[in-house]
Design an enzyme around this catalytic site. Structure first.
Site, PDB file in Angstrom:
ATOM      1  N   ASP A   1       8.992  15.956  12.442  1.00 56.69           N
ATOM      2  CA  ASP A   1       8.039  14.838  12.500  1.00 56.69           C
ATOM      3  C   ASP A   1       8.359  13.804  11.430  1.00 56.69           C
ATOM      4  O   ASP A   1       8.341  12.599  11.677  1.00 56.69           O
ATOM      5  CB  ASP A   1       6.582  15.330  12.408  1.00 56.69           C
ATOM      6  CG  ASP A   1       6.326  16.239  11.221  1.00 56.69           C
ATOM      7  OD1 ASP A   1       7.296  16.731  10.606  1.00 56.69           O
ATOM      8  OD2 ASP A   1       5.134  16.466  10.904  1.00 56.69           O
TER       9      ASP A   1
ATOM     10  N   ASP B   1      16.275  15.655  21.908  1.00 53.68           N
ATOM     11  CA  ASP B   1      15.941  14.787  23.043  1.00 53.68           C
ATOM     12  C   ASP B   1      15.080  13.629  22.552  1.00 53.68           C
ATOM     13  O   ASP B   1      15.339  12.462  22.861  1.00 53.68           O
ATOM     14  CB  ASP B   1      15.200  15.609  24.107  1.00 53.68           C
ATOM     15  CG  ASP B   1      14.834  14.786  25.321  1.00 53.68           C
ATOM     16  OD1 ASP B   1      15.680  13.997  25.781  1.00 53.68           O
ATOM     17  OD2 ASP B   1      13.685  14.929  25.810  1.00 53.68           O
TER      18      ASP B   1
ATOM     19  N   LYS C   1      11.189  22.498  12.495  1.00 53.31           N
ATOM     20  CA  LYS C   1       9.832  22.631  11.966  1.00 53.31           C
ATOM     21  C   LYS C   1       9.603  24.075  11.502  1.00 53.31           C
ATOM     22  O   LYS C   1       8.917  24.861  12.143  1.00 53.31           O
ATOM     23  CB  LYS C   1       8.793  22.177  13.015  1.00 53.31           C
ATOM     24  CG  LYS C   1       8.493  20.682  12.867  1.00 53.31           C
ATOM     25  CD  LYS C   1       7.385  20.177  13.753  1.00 53.31           C
ATOM     26  CE  LYS C   1       6.004  20.558  13.270  1.00 53.31           C
ATOM     27  NZ  LYS C   1       5.542  19.816  12.059  1.00 53.31           N
TER      28      LYS C   1
ATOM     29  N   ASP D   1      16.169   9.433  21.523  1.00 52.14           N
ATOM     30  CA  ASP D   1      15.575   8.253  22.158  1.00 52.14           C
ATOM     31  C   ASP D   1      15.083   7.269  21.101  1.00 52.14           C
ATOM     32  O   ASP D   1      15.232   6.050  21.243  1.00 52.14           O
ATOM     33  CB  ASP D   1      14.401   8.641  23.075  1.00 52.14           C
ATOM     34  CG  ASP D   1      14.834   8.798  24.531  1.00 52.14           C
ATOM     35  OD1 ASP D   1      15.999   9.160  24.765  1.00 52.14           O
ATOM     36  OD2 ASP D   1      13.997   8.565  25.435  1.00 52.14           O
TER      37      ASP D   1
ATOM     38  N   TYR E   1      14.389  24.443  26.502  1.00 52.87           N
ATOM     39  CA  TYR E   1      14.876  24.018  27.816  1.00 52.87           C
ATOM     40  C   TYR E   1      15.247  25.217  28.693  1.00 52.87           C
ATOM     41  O   TYR E   1      15.140  25.154  29.914  1.00 52.87           O
ATOM     42  CB  TYR E   1      16.115  23.123  27.677  1.00 52.87           C
ATOM     43  CG  TYR E   1      15.790  21.664  27.462  1.00 52.87           C
ATOM     44  CD1 TYR E   1      15.116  21.240  26.321  1.00 52.87           C
ATOM     45  CD2 TYR E   1      16.152  20.709  28.404  1.00 52.87           C
ATOM     46  CE1 TYR E   1      14.817  19.906  26.124  1.00 52.87           C
ATOM     47  CE2 TYR E   1      15.862  19.367  28.207  1.00 52.87           C
ATOM     48  CZ  TYR E   1      15.200  18.978  27.066  1.00 52.87           C
ATOM     49  OH  TYR E   1      14.913  17.649  26.881  1.00 52.87           O
TER      50      TYR E   1
HETATM   51  C1  IPM Z   1      18.435  13.456  28.201  1.00 53.18           C
HETATM   52  C2  IPM Z   1      17.435  13.469  29.306  1.00 53.18           C
HETATM   53  C3  IPM Z   1      17.394  14.881  29.915  1.00 53.18           C
HETATM   54  C4  IPM Z   1      16.928  15.826  28.836  1.00 53.18           C
HETATM   55  C5  IPM Z   1      16.552  15.000  31.195  1.00 53.18           C
HETATM   56  C6  IPM Z   1      16.980  14.030  32.260  1.00 53.18           C
HETATM   57  C7  IPM Z   1      16.546  16.412  31.721  1.00 53.18           C
HETATM   58  O1  IPM Z   1      16.197  13.053  28.853  1.00 53.18           O
HETATM   59  O2  IPM Z   1      19.621  13.736  28.468  1.00 53.18           O
HETATM   60  O3  IPM Z   1      18.054  13.149  27.064  1.00 53.18           O
HETATM   61  O4  IPM Z   1      15.726  16.027  28.638  1.00 53.18           O
HETATM   62  O5  IPM Z   1      17.787  16.414  28.179  1.00 53.18           O
HETATM   63 MG    MG Z   2      16.193  12.371  26.827  1.00 58.29          MG
END
Ligand code: IPM
Ligand code: MG
Length: 371
Positions: A228, A252, A195, A256, A145
């Protein structure tokens, strides 16, 4: 005479559904002002696209100065199609990244907890997710990032893009300690995910985590897992996990995945924490894991639970108000048990409510539980 503890909060609602879910959270903050020995004062400011529209910057220096001074920040969500053409450095997401980086909020805690009433809403079989309680500890201020160089060079139809993944020992050391510390208060197990089979940063990550474990946390169970494989195991048998510690990008993605196991992204809160400073204060920002959902903004369809629960994490981690945070959790659990649902978690036979309807129900439950 008892003294009231006072806390300053900066509210950054942001874009899309951000203002709607923040409005409901404000009502919850007010409730705790009336019903606890703590007093919160709030100031609002702009971030993301909203800040860009007003100031041509997604995070102004003035806002950042306030962010550096308050006791905690509540953050809604940023981004939307409206800003696809703004310069890359000024895109809404850059505001969020500046807050994380400048305040050194290196530890991102993303709990994935499945409320019993929502086990049916998961895309996985209910028996796989019932009672699920995972804590993802994501490194938040390093890795790809922020690594340099980060650029696109060349012209025409042959360009070259570079992102750089960098980790230094101290960055891995401090996030590993947060993860092991968390595990000790929970299931005592850490999966460290990277990884090392293809990435130099993975080799260093594994080495440092192994070292910290050996030196200071040998009583915690540690397993190394390739990222993975971790993604696969999360959907195969998620309940094998307790704490997962991982880098910024894998965190990240894995968070999710973990979030969706619980039924809806609209349910999950997160905390981004810094180190405790010389003044004894810890910088902290609390935000829902979900995004700004511009497609449903302004229609009263957004689920405010992740934002409200983020305030719950704020009570717990910034102000040591575990009892109050538990009460808020109970209120949310009860509202779900009573069958109230925003559209994202709607199921047959349940009662559909709006964003403010969900806020009403949570406040009513808080009143019930405390009377
Ligand atoms: C998160 C989001 C952010 C990230 C974006 C909005 C920059 O997806 O907080 O998970 O990638 O960290
Ligand atoms: Mg995210």
């Amino acid at each position: 005479m008892s003294t009231m503890a006072t806390h300053d909060l900066l509210l950054l609602a942001g874009d899309g559904i951000g203002p709607e879910i923040m409005a409901q959270t404000k009502r919850v903050i007010d409730w705790f002002n009336d019903h606890s020995a703590h007093q919160f004062t709030t100031i609002d400011d702009l971030v993301g696209g909203a800040a860009y529209d007003a100031h041509k910057s997604p995070a102004t220096d003035e806002m950042m100065a306030k962010a550096g001074q308050v006791d905690a920040i509540l953050f809604g969500a940023v981004g939307g199609d409206k800003w696809t053409d703004v310069p890359y450095e000024a895109r809404p997401e850059a505001g969020l990244l500046r807050l994380r980086k400048d305040l050194e909020l290196f530890a991102n805690l993303r709990p994935a907890v499945c409320y019993p009433a929502l086990a049916q809403a998961s895309s996985l079989k209910p028996e796989l997710v019932e009672g699920l309680d995972i804590m993802i500890v994501r490194e938040l201020t390093g890795g790809v990032y922020f690594g340099e160089p980060k650029e696109i060079t060349g012209q025409g139809n042959e360009k070259r893009a570079v992102d750089t993944q960098v980790y230094e020992t101290h960055e891995i050391d401090r996030i590993a300690r947060v993860a092991f510390g968390m595990a000790k208060k929970r299931g005592n197990k850490v999966h460290s995910s990277e990884k090392h089979n293809v990435m130099a940063t993975g080799i260093l990550w594994k080495e440092v985590v192994t070292q910290i474990h050996k030196e200071d946390f040998a009583d915690v169970e540690l397993q190394h897992i390739l990222a993975d494989n971790c993604a696969m195991q999360l959907v195969r048998n998620p309940k094998q996990f307790d704490v997962i510690v991982t880098d910024n990008l894998f965190g990240d993605i894995l968070s999710d995945v973990a979030a969706m196991l619980t039924g809806s992204l609209g349910m999950l809160a997160s905390a981004s924490l810094g180190a405790v400073g010389t003044d004894g204060k810890m910088k902290a920002m609390y935000e829902p894991v979900h995004g700004s959902a511009p497609d449903i903004a302004g229609q009263g369809k957004a689920n405010p639970i992740a934002m409200i629960d983020s305030f719950g994490m704020c009570l717990r981690y910034s102000f040591d108000m575990g009892k109050e945070a538990d009460l808020l959790q109970q209120a949310i659990t009860k509202v779900l048990e009573n069958g109230l649902r925003t559209p994202d978690i709607m199921q047959e036979g349940m009662e559909l409510v709006s964003t403010s309807g969900m806020g009403d129900a949570i406040l009513a439950e808080l009143n019930n539980l405390s009377s």
